[in-house]
Design an enzyme around this catalytic site. Structure first.
Site, PDB file in Angstrom:
ATOM      1  N   LYS A 161      -2.130  -3.612  -1.115  1.00 19.64           N
ATOM      2  CA  LYS A 161      -1.347  -3.385   0.111  1.00 19.64           C
ATOM      3  C   LYS A 161      -1.875  -4.326   1.175  1.00 19.64           C
ATOM      4  O   LYS A 161      -3.077  -4.368   1.425  1.00 19.64           O
ATOM      5  CB  LYS A 161      -1.497  -1.921   0.535  1.00 19.64           C
ATOM      6  CG  LYS A 161      -1.239  -1.611   2.007  1.00 19.64           C
ATOM      7  CD  LYS A 161      -1.103  -0.122   2.225  1.00 19.64           C
ATOM      8  CE  LYS A 161      -1.775   0.339   3.507  1.00 19.64           C
ATOM      9  NZ  LYS A 161      -1.646   1.793   3.709  1.00 19.64           N
ATOM     10  N   LEU A 162      -0.965  -5.074   1.790  1.00 19.60           N
ATOM     11  CA  LEU A 162      -1.367  -5.992   2.851  1.00 19.60           C
ATOM     12  C   LEU A 162      -0.990  -5.422   4.201  1.00 19.60           C
ATOM     13  O   LEU A 162       0.145  -4.967   4.396  1.00 19.60           O
ATOM     14  CB  LEU A 162      -0.653  -7.343   2.688  1.00 19.60           C
ATOM     15  CG  LEU A 162      -0.896  -8.116   1.396  1.00 19.60           C
ATOM     16  CD1 LEU A 162      -0.141  -9.449   1.456  1.00 19.60           C
ATOM     17  CD2 LEU A 162      -2.386  -8.352   1.181  1.00 19.60           C
ATOM     18  N   LYS A 163      -1.918  -5.482   5.132  1.00 21.77           N
ATOM     19  CA  LYS A 163      -1.597  -5.120   6.507  1.00 21.77           C
ATOM     20  C   LYS A 163      -0.832  -6.296   7.117  1.00 21.77           C
ATOM     21  O   LYS A 163      -1.235  -7.452   6.942  1.00 21.77           O
ATOM     22  CB  LYS A 163      -2.890  -4.870   7.290  1.00 21.77           C
ATOM     23  CG  LYS A 163      -3.623  -3.617   6.849  1.00 21.77           C
ATOM     24  CD  LYS A 163      -2.841  -2.372   7.235  1.00 21.77           C
ATOM     25  CE  LYS A 163      -3.649  -1.115   6.988  1.00 21.77           C
ATOM     26  NZ  LYS A 163      -2.889   0.096   7.371  1.00 21.77           N
ATOM     27  N   ASN A 191       1.865  -0.483  10.409  1.00 17.99           N
ATOM     28  CA  ASN A 191       1.294   0.411  11.429  1.00 17.99           C
ATOM     29  C   ASN A 191       2.029   0.311  12.765  1.00 17.99           C
ATOM     30  O   ASN A 191       1.413   0.122  13.820  1.00 17.99           O
ATOM     31  CB  ASN A 191      -0.203   0.152  11.629  1.00 17.99           C
ATOM     32  CG  ASN A 191      -1.043   0.614  10.451  1.00 17.99           C
ATOM     33  OD1 ASN A 191      -1.585  -0.206   9.713  1.00 17.99           O
ATOM     34  ND2 ASN A 191      -1.132   1.914  10.236  1.00 17.99           N
ATOM     35  N   GLU A 214       5.707  -0.091   4.719  1.00 18.00           N
ATOM     36  CA  GLU A 214       5.212   1.143   5.320  1.00 18.00           C
ATOM     37  C   GLU A 214       5.249   1.060   6.850  1.00 18.00           C
ATOM     38  O   GLU A 214       4.757   0.093   7.432  1.00 18.00           O
ATOM     39  CB  GLU A 214       3.764   1.339   4.812  1.00 18.00           C
ATOM     40  CG  GLU A 214       3.085   2.625   5.218  1.00 18.00           C
ATOM     41  CD  GLU A 214       1.665   2.711   4.627  1.00 18.00           C
ATOM     42  OE1 GLU A 214       1.343   1.962   3.665  1.00 18.00           O
ATOM     43  OE2 GLU A 214       0.868   3.524   5.127  1.00 18.00           O
ATOM     44  N   ASP A 239       4.563   6.702   7.167  1.00 18.13           N
ATOM     45  CA  ASP A 239       3.184   7.196   7.204  1.00 18.13           C
ATOM     46  C   ASP A 239       3.042   7.974   8.516  1.00 18.13           C
ATOM     47  O   ASP A 239       3.240   9.199   8.558  1.00 18.13           O
ATOM     48  CB  ASP A 239       2.226   5.994   7.108  1.00 18.13           C
ATOM     49  CG  ASP A 239       0.764   6.312   7.382  1.00 18.13           C
ATOM     50  OD1 ASP A 239       0.433   7.465   7.701  1.00 18.13           O
ATOM     51  OD2 ASP A 239      -0.092   5.396   7.293  1.00 18.13           O
ATOM     52  N   LYS A 263      -1.200  11.754   3.940  1.00 16.84           N
ATOM     53  CA  LYS A 263      -2.611  11.772   4.338  1.00 16.84           C
ATOM     54  C   LYS A 263      -2.910  13.165   4.852  1.00 16.84           C
ATOM     55  O   LYS A 263      -2.320  13.585   5.861  1.00 16.84           O
ATOM     56  CB  LYS A 263      -2.864  10.784   5.481  1.00 16.84           C
ATOM     57  CG  LYS A 263      -2.782   9.321   5.106  1.00 16.84           C
ATOM     58  CD  LYS A 263      -2.968   8.460   6.353  1.00 16.84           C
ATOM     59  CE  LYS A 263      -2.873   6.989   6.012  1.00 16.84           C
ATOM     60  NZ  LYS A 263      -2.694   6.167   7.234  1.00 16.84           N
ATOM     61  N   GLY A 291      -5.085   6.635   2.843  1.00 12.17           N
ATOM     62  CA  GLY A 291      -6.528   6.688   3.060  1.00 12.17           C
ATOM     63  C   GLY A 291      -6.843   6.431   4.520  1.00 12.17           C
ATOM     64  O   GLY A 291      -6.050   5.809   5.230  1.00 12.17           O
TER      65      GLY A 291
HETATM   66  O1  SMG Z   1      -8.824   4.325   3.286  1.00 11.95           O
HETATM   67  O2  SMG Z   1      -8.372   2.457   2.318  1.00 11.95           O
HETATM   68  C1  SMG Z   1      -8.275   3.227   3.258  1.00 11.95           C
HETATM   69  C2  SMG Z   1      -7.446   2.805   4.449  1.00 11.95           C
HETATM   70  C3  SMG Z   1      -6.051   2.570   4.071  1.00 11.95           C
HETATM   71  O3  SMG Z   1      -4.685   1.103   5.269  1.00 11.95           O
HETATM   72  C4  SMG Z   1      -5.183   2.188   5.238  1.00 11.95           C
HETATM   73  N1  SMG Z   1      -5.004   3.096   6.180  1.00 11.95           N
HETATM   74  O4  SMG Z   1      -1.989   3.179   8.040  1.00 11.95           O
HETATM   75  O5  SMG Z   1      -2.322   3.530   5.986  1.00 11.95           O
HETATM   76  C5  SMG Z   1      -2.751   3.221   7.084  1.00 11.95           C
HETATM   77  C6  SMG Z   1      -4.185   2.809   7.326  1.00 11.95           C
HETATM   78  C7  SMG Z   1      -4.782   3.435   8.513  1.00 11.95           C
HETATM   79  C8  SMG Z   1      -6.150   3.001   8.760  1.00 11.95           C
HETATM   80  S1  SMG Z   1      -6.662   3.493  10.312  1.00 11.95           S
HETATM   81  C9  SMG Z   1      -8.142   2.734  10.572  1.00 11.95           C
HETATM   82 MG    MG Z   2      -0.210   3.281   6.871  1.00 13.21          MG
END
Ligand code: SMG
Ligand code: MG
Length: 369
Positions: A161-163, A191, A214, A239, A263, A291
Site C-alpha cells: 500500500k502506497l501513501k 488519508n 483508500e 477508512d 481498525k 493498522g
Molecule cells: O500499522 O502499518 C500500520 C500503519 C498503516 O497506513 C497505515 N495506517 O490511514 O491506514 C491509515 C494509516 C494511518 C496511520 S496514522 C499514523
Molecule cells: Mg488509511
C-alpha cells in the site's frame, strides 16, 4: 469481574524509519498503554491515537484525560464488569472511540485470560494465520521509494500500500507498478488529502490496476466518495469515515465504498469492529484490517481480528520489525507473507514490563475506584 486499578503508561518507541503520510511525518510512536488489574486477571490495552489530532480528532493527551476523568470512573462503578457491556456503559461519553477501544482491549484481555479463551476464539476467527500487507510512507525520492518497496517484496509481503497526496501520486504509483509487475497486489491511501475537484486526476490511477483507493476525501464527505466511485474503475475503500456499523451501512448503501478498512481503535473497540465485519459480510463487502503502528499488544489483537471470515484482503498487519527494532511483546515475524494468529489466553502475548518502564515518557498514572 471487578476492576481494582487502571494504570496509564505513556511510552515512546522509536520507529526503524520515519513514516510519512499526507498529514505528517513521524519518527517515534507516542503510545498510551492501559493496564487493568481485576479480581480475576490482568489485561493490557493499547491506544492508537497519535500525538496530535491529525489522523482523526483524537490524540494521546486527550485520550489519557478522557479515560481518567470520564471513562475509568464508569468502569470502577460497574459491579460485575463484562466486555460485552462496555458499549452501553460508556455510551454516555460521546465519541472518544480510540480511548474507549484502549479500555475495551484491556477489559477483553483480562476477561479472556480469566476464562482461558483467546481473542481469536472470542471474536470468531476461522484461520490460524493471516495474509499480510505493508503500508509504505511518502518518500523523499522515487528511487528511495522503490528501494523500500523492493525490501518489503523480498521480505514476502503479499500486498503493497502506497501513501499518496497531491504531488506524490501518479508517478510513484506507476513506477511501483512497473517494479512489481502486473499481477502484484497494490493499493493506495490518501488519508483525506484530495477534494472532489481532483476526481478527474484520480481517475488516471485506473491505469495502475489497483486493488483499491483508500479515503481520498474528508471523513465527513460521503457524497464526494459516491461521485468518485461512479467515475473510477478502481474500488473506493473508506477508512477514516467509517466509525460505526451504522455509518458503514449508510456508506455502502449510498455507493461510497465497496471495501472497508476496519481498525478497532477508530470504531471504539474489537466488539464494534466485529459488528462492522458482520454488516459487511451480510452485504458481500470485503473488509481488511487496518493498522495504526501498533506495538505487539495491539498487533496480536489485530491479527486475531484479521482471521475472521470476512477479512478476505491482506491487512496492514505487518511484522513487528516493519516499525520497531524491539517490540513490547514477543515479536510478530512474517512467514511466507503471513503472521500466525496467537492462541494463548487473552491477546496471547506477554507484555515486557521492563521495556514499559525503560521507555516511559512520564510517570504512570494509577487510578483506583
Ligand atoms: O500499522 O502499518 C500500520 C500503519 C498503516 O497506513 C497505515 N495506517 O490511514 O491506514 C491509515 C494509516 C494511518 C496511520 S496514522 C499514523
Ligand atoms: Mg488509511
Amino acid at each position: 469481574m471487578k476492576v481494582e486499578s487502571i494504570t496509564l503508561h505513556r511510552i515512546g518507541m522509536p520507529l526503524v524509519r520515519p513514516f510519512e503520510t499526507s498529514f505528517g511525518r513521524e519518527t517515534e510512536r507516542d503510545v498510551l498503554l492501559v493496564h487493568l488489574v481485576t479480581d480475576v486477571a490482568e489485561g493490557w490495552g493499547e491506544c492508537v491515537a497519535g500525538s496530535s489530532p491529525a489522523y482523526s480528532s483524537e490524540y494521546v493527551d486527550g485520550c489519557a484525560l478522557v479515560i481518567e476523568h470520564h471513562l475509568a470512573p464508569r468502569i470502577f462503578a460497574a459491579h460485575d464488569l463484562r466486555a460485552a457491556d462496555l458499549g452501553r456503559l460508556l455510551a454516555p461519553v460521546v465519541g472518544h472511540r480510540m480511548a474507549k477501544a484502549a479500555l475495551e482491549a484491556a477489559v477483553l484481555d483480562a476477561e479472556l485470560r480469566a476464562s482461558g479463551l483467546s481473542f481469536s476464539e472470542r471474536l470468531g476467527a476461522v484461520r490460524t494465520e493471516v495474509d499480510c500487507g505493508v503500508s509504505v510512507g511518502i518518500s523523499t525520492s522515487i528511487d528511495e521509494l522503490l528501494d523500500e518497496v523492493q525490501g518489503y517484496v523480498d521480505s514476502g509481503y503479499r500486498r503493497i500500500k502506497l501513501k499518496i497526496k497531491p504531488g506524490w501520486d501518479l508517478e510513484p504509483v506507476a513506477r511501483v507498478r512497473e517494479l512489481l509487475g502486473p499481477d502484484a497486489a497494490l493499493q493506495v491511501d490518501a488519508n483525506t488529502a484530495y477534494t472532489r475537484a481532483d476526481i478527474a486526476h484520480l481517475r488516471e490511477l485506473d491505469t495502475a490496476d489497483l486493488l483499491l483507493i483508500e479515503q481520498p476525501f474528508d471523513e465527513e464527505d460521503i457524497a464526494s466518495h459516491v461521485a468518485l466511485a461512479d467515475a473510477i474503475r478502481t474500488p473506493v475503500c473508506l477508512d477514516e469515515s467509517i466509525v460505526s456499523a451504522s455509518v458503514a451501512v449508510e456508506a455502502i448503501d449510498r455507493g461510497a465504498t465497496s471495501i472497508i478498512n476496519i481498525k478497532p481503535g477508530r470504531v471504539g473497540g474489537y466488539l464494534p469492529a466485529v459488528a462492522i465485519h458482520d454488516v459487511c459480510v451480510e452485504r458481500s463487502v470485503p473488509v481488511w484490517c487496518g493498522g495504526m503502528l501498533e506495538t505487539g499488544i495491539g498487533r496480536a489483537m489485530n491479527v486475531a481480528l484479521a482471521a475472521l471470515p470476512g477479512f478476505t484482503l491482506p491487512g496492514d498487519t505487518s511484522a513487528s520489525d516493519r516499525y520497531y527494532a524491539e517490540d513490547l511483546t514477543e515479536p510478530f515475524v512474517l512467514h511466507e507473507g503471513r503472521l500466525t494468529v496467537p492462541t494463548g489466553p487473552g491477546s496471547g502475548v506477554t507484555v515486557r514490563t521492563d521495556l514499559v518502564a525503560a521507555w516511559a515518557r512520564s510517570a504512570p498514572t494509577v487510578l483506583h475506584p
